[in-house]
Scaffold this active site. Sequence first.
Site, PDB file in Angstrom:
ATOM      1  N   ASN A 111       0.813  -1.224   0.000  1.00 59.75           N
ATOM      2  CA  ASN A 111       0.000   0.000   0.000  1.00 59.75           C
ATOM      3  C   ASN A 111       0.848   1.278   0.000  1.00 59.75           C
ATOM      4  OD1 ASN A 111       0.854   0.004   2.633  1.00 59.75           O
ATOM      5  ND2 ASN A 111      -1.114  -0.563   3.507  1.00 59.75           N
ATOM      6  N   ARG A 249       2.951   6.411  12.216  1.00 64.05           N
ATOM      7  CA  ARG A 249       2.325   5.896  13.427  1.00 64.05           C
ATOM      8  C   ARG A 249       2.169   7.032  14.422  1.00 64.05           C
ATOM      9  NH1 ARG A 249       0.740   2.481  10.692  1.00 64.05           N
ATOM     10  NH2 ARG A 249       1.174   0.253  10.755  1.00 64.05           N
ATOM     11  N   GLN A 278      -6.051   2.481  18.450  1.00 62.31           N
ATOM     12  CA  GLN A 278      -6.988   2.370  17.333  1.00 62.31           C
ATOM     13  C   GLN A 278      -7.959   1.229  17.608  1.00 62.31           C
ATOM     14  OE1 GLN A 278      -4.344   4.246  13.727  1.00 62.31           O
ATOM     15  NE2 GLN A 278      -4.797   2.111  13.629  1.00 62.31           N
ATOM     16  N   HIS A 297      -7.724   5.664  10.211  1.00 60.24           N
ATOM     17  CA  HIS A 297      -6.582   5.010   9.542  1.00 60.24           C
ATOM     18  C   HIS A 297      -7.050   4.323   8.248  1.00 60.24           C
ATOM     19  CE1 HIS A 297      -2.713   2.444  10.422  1.00 60.24           C
ATOM     20  NE2 HIS A 297      -2.750   2.884   9.186  1.00 60.24           N
TER      21      HIS A 297
HETATM   22  P1  NAD Z   1      10.115   1.319   4.691  1.00 61.85           P
HETATM   23  O1  NAD Z   1      10.659   0.292   5.598  1.00 61.85           O
HETATM   24  O2  NAD Z   1      10.186   1.129   3.220  1.00 61.85           O
HETATM   25  O3  NAD Z   1      10.798   2.737   5.004  1.00 61.85           O
HETATM   26  C1  NAD Z   1      11.093   3.210   6.279  1.00 61.85           C
HETATM   27  C2  NAD Z   1      12.427   3.948   6.187  1.00 61.85           C
HETATM   28  O4  NAD Z   1      12.673   4.565   7.454  1.00 61.85           O
HETATM   29  C3  NAD Z   1      13.599   3.013   5.921  1.00 61.85           C
HETATM   30  O5  NAD Z   1      14.240   3.446   4.736  1.00 61.85           O
HETATM   31  C4  NAD Z   1      14.505   3.163   7.133  1.00 61.85           C
HETATM   32  O6  NAD Z   1      15.872   3.216   6.785  1.00 61.85           O
HETATM   33  C5  NAD Z   1      14.075   4.478   7.692  1.00 61.85           C
HETATM   34  N1  NAD Z   1      14.288   4.564   9.133  1.00 61.85           N
HETATM   35  C6  NAD Z   1      14.036   3.635  10.089  1.00 61.85           C
HETATM   36  N2  NAD Z   1      14.343   4.123  11.294  1.00 61.85           N
HETATM   37  C7  NAD Z   1      14.785   5.386  11.112  1.00 61.85           C
HETATM   38  C8  NAD Z   1      15.246   6.401  11.981  1.00 61.85           C
HETATM   39  N3  NAD Z   1      15.293   6.200  13.319  1.00 61.85           N
HETATM   40  N4  NAD Z   1      15.631   7.576  11.455  1.00 61.85           N
HETATM   41  C9  NAD Z   1      15.599   7.793  10.129  1.00 61.85           C
HETATM   42  N5  NAD Z   1      15.170   6.858   9.242  1.00 61.85           N
HETATM   43  C10 NAD Z   1      14.768   5.675   9.737  1.00 61.85           C
HETATM   44  O7  NAD Z   1       8.629   1.524   5.168  1.00 61.85           O
HETATM   45  P2  NAD Z   1       7.400   2.146   4.355  1.00 61.85           P
HETATM   46  O8  NAD Z   1       6.741   1.082   3.582  1.00 61.85           O
HETATM   47  O9  NAD Z   1       7.847   3.390   3.659  1.00 61.85           O
HETATM   48  O10 NAD Z   1       6.452   2.502   5.571  1.00 61.85           O
HETATM   49  C11 NAD Z   1       6.865   3.394   6.597  1.00 61.85           C
HETATM   50  C12 NAD Z   1       5.894   3.325   7.733  1.00 61.85           C
HETATM   51  O11 NAD Z   1       4.636   3.867   7.318  1.00 61.85           O
HETATM   52  C13 NAD Z   1       5.545   1.902   8.180  1.00 61.85           C
HETATM   53  O12 NAD Z   1       6.479   1.410   9.105  1.00 61.85           O
HETATM   54  C14 NAD Z   1       4.193   2.065   8.792  1.00 61.85           C
HETATM   55  O13 NAD Z   1       4.323   2.386  10.161  1.00 61.85           O
HETATM   56  C15 NAD Z   1       3.606   3.263   8.063  1.00 61.85           C
HETATM   57  N6  NAD Z   1       2.498   2.867   7.145  1.00 61.85           N
HETATM   58  C16 NAD Z   1       1.275   3.440   7.323  1.00 61.85           C
HETATM   59  C17 NAD Z   1       0.230   3.102   6.487  1.00 61.85           C
HETATM   60  C18 NAD Z   1      -1.123   3.751   6.612  1.00 61.85           C
HETATM   61  O14 NAD Z   1      -2.123   3.201   6.155  1.00 61.85           O
HETATM   62  N7  NAD Z   1      -1.225   4.921   7.201  1.00 61.85           N
HETATM   63  C19 NAD Z   1       0.411   2.135   5.492  1.00 61.85           C
HETATM   64  C20 NAD Z   1       1.679   1.608   5.310  1.00 61.85           C
HETATM   65  C21 NAD Z   1       2.708   1.953   6.164  1.00 61.85           C
END
Ligand code: NAD
Length: 349
Positions: A111, A249, A278, A297
């Site tokens: 997603n 989050r 949630q 959400h």
């Molecule tokens: P991803 O794993 O592709 O990207 C996350 C990035 O954050 C990674 O590149 C990682 O290196 C970086 N990262 C991790 N810890 C860090 C820190 N302390 N400082 C700086 N960078 C850091 O994940 P994604 O698919 O892009 O998703 C990100 C987040 O979005 C998910 O973990 C989830 O919580 C959230 N999400 C929300 C929804 C929604 O419906 N609202 C849907 C999907 C994901």
Amino acid sequence: GTADRNRSHWSTSKTPSYTKSVSWQHHPETHGHELIVTSDKDGPESAFERFLPDADIVISQPFWPAYLTRDRIEKASKLKLALTAGIGSDHVDLDAAAKAGITVAEITGSNSISVAEHVVMMVLSLVRNYLPSHQISADGGWNIADCVTRSYDVEGMHFGTIGAGRIGLAVLRKLKAFDMPLHYTQRHLLASVIEEELGLTYHPDAESLARTVDIVNLQVPLYPSTEHFFNQKMISEMKRGSYLINTARAQLVDRDAVVNALKSGHLAGYAGDVWFPQPAPASHPWRTMPWNGMTPHMSGTSLSAQARYAAGTLEILESFLGNSPIREEYLIVDRGQLAGTGGKSYQLN
Ligand code: NAD
């Protein structure tokens, strides 16, 4: 089926709960499985708690999560797989799951574009003052001065994302078209060819980015050391009148610091679709704080996304029940430690 059930289920403001048990023949020749479907997930008397000790697999969406706390994991002595139908497995205590030998997997990438589109919508809607202007229209008004008193062009505004993984990078790509100078910070540098293509400015830390840009986007996973990292101090680093967007989050930010910054005018707007807990209680202050563009959400569970994460969930179940390896990119925890995407994106502490 999933989409229809969710639609009828989520369309009510009250929360009806359902539990049903269906016989589910995965490989009819060799396996018979029982599938329990329930929305009764909270509290010690819930159906989730009652069925958990017998469960081999728990499938949860992040949108209305079945929280797998350390306590619950201790009670789930048969549990082998915690499967997230979506992205973001922070509703599972990953450290406890690793110690209990439970595999945690999610549908990486399913997603990302859905959420990225939502972020773009929120950038435009906050900066152009869309929601209050829409309300004036719906209320029969025509006071254009009130509509535009907080309305700007996004062109030329500096946008920065904290986390430029699958979603964060997709947001940067989409916003490039709006002629906004783009910034990012994250643990790993992006490839220089991408930095050049998008004209990105890299920041060594979140503070540096927060001080520089007009719009901050949070897109890192939640784990113990990112919890509440965007607190009062970090918000005070942001420019007065800037915007904060969070579809990652809720616990990445300090709930009340956001409310106070909106009330004082330090933040001009906050939008996102993630809450804690949630479902959020009706009294949650983010429902009514000024200049908010909150939604429940829903960004990552468009019908388009549901089709993709349903297919991924099936693929993982088939691998798991067929004793073949789960695709590496789907893994968060495996064999007692972070694995696959989990190893790149999360920390256990
Ligand atoms: P991803 O794993 O592709 O990207 C996350 C990035 O954050 C990674 O590149 C990682 O290196 C970086 N990262 C991790 N810890 C860090 C820190 N302390 N400082 C700086 N960078 C850091 O994940 P994604 O698919 O892009 O998703 C990100 C987040 O979005 C998910 O973990 C989830 O919580 C959230 N999400 C929300 C929804 C929604 O419906 N609202 C849907 C999907 C994901």
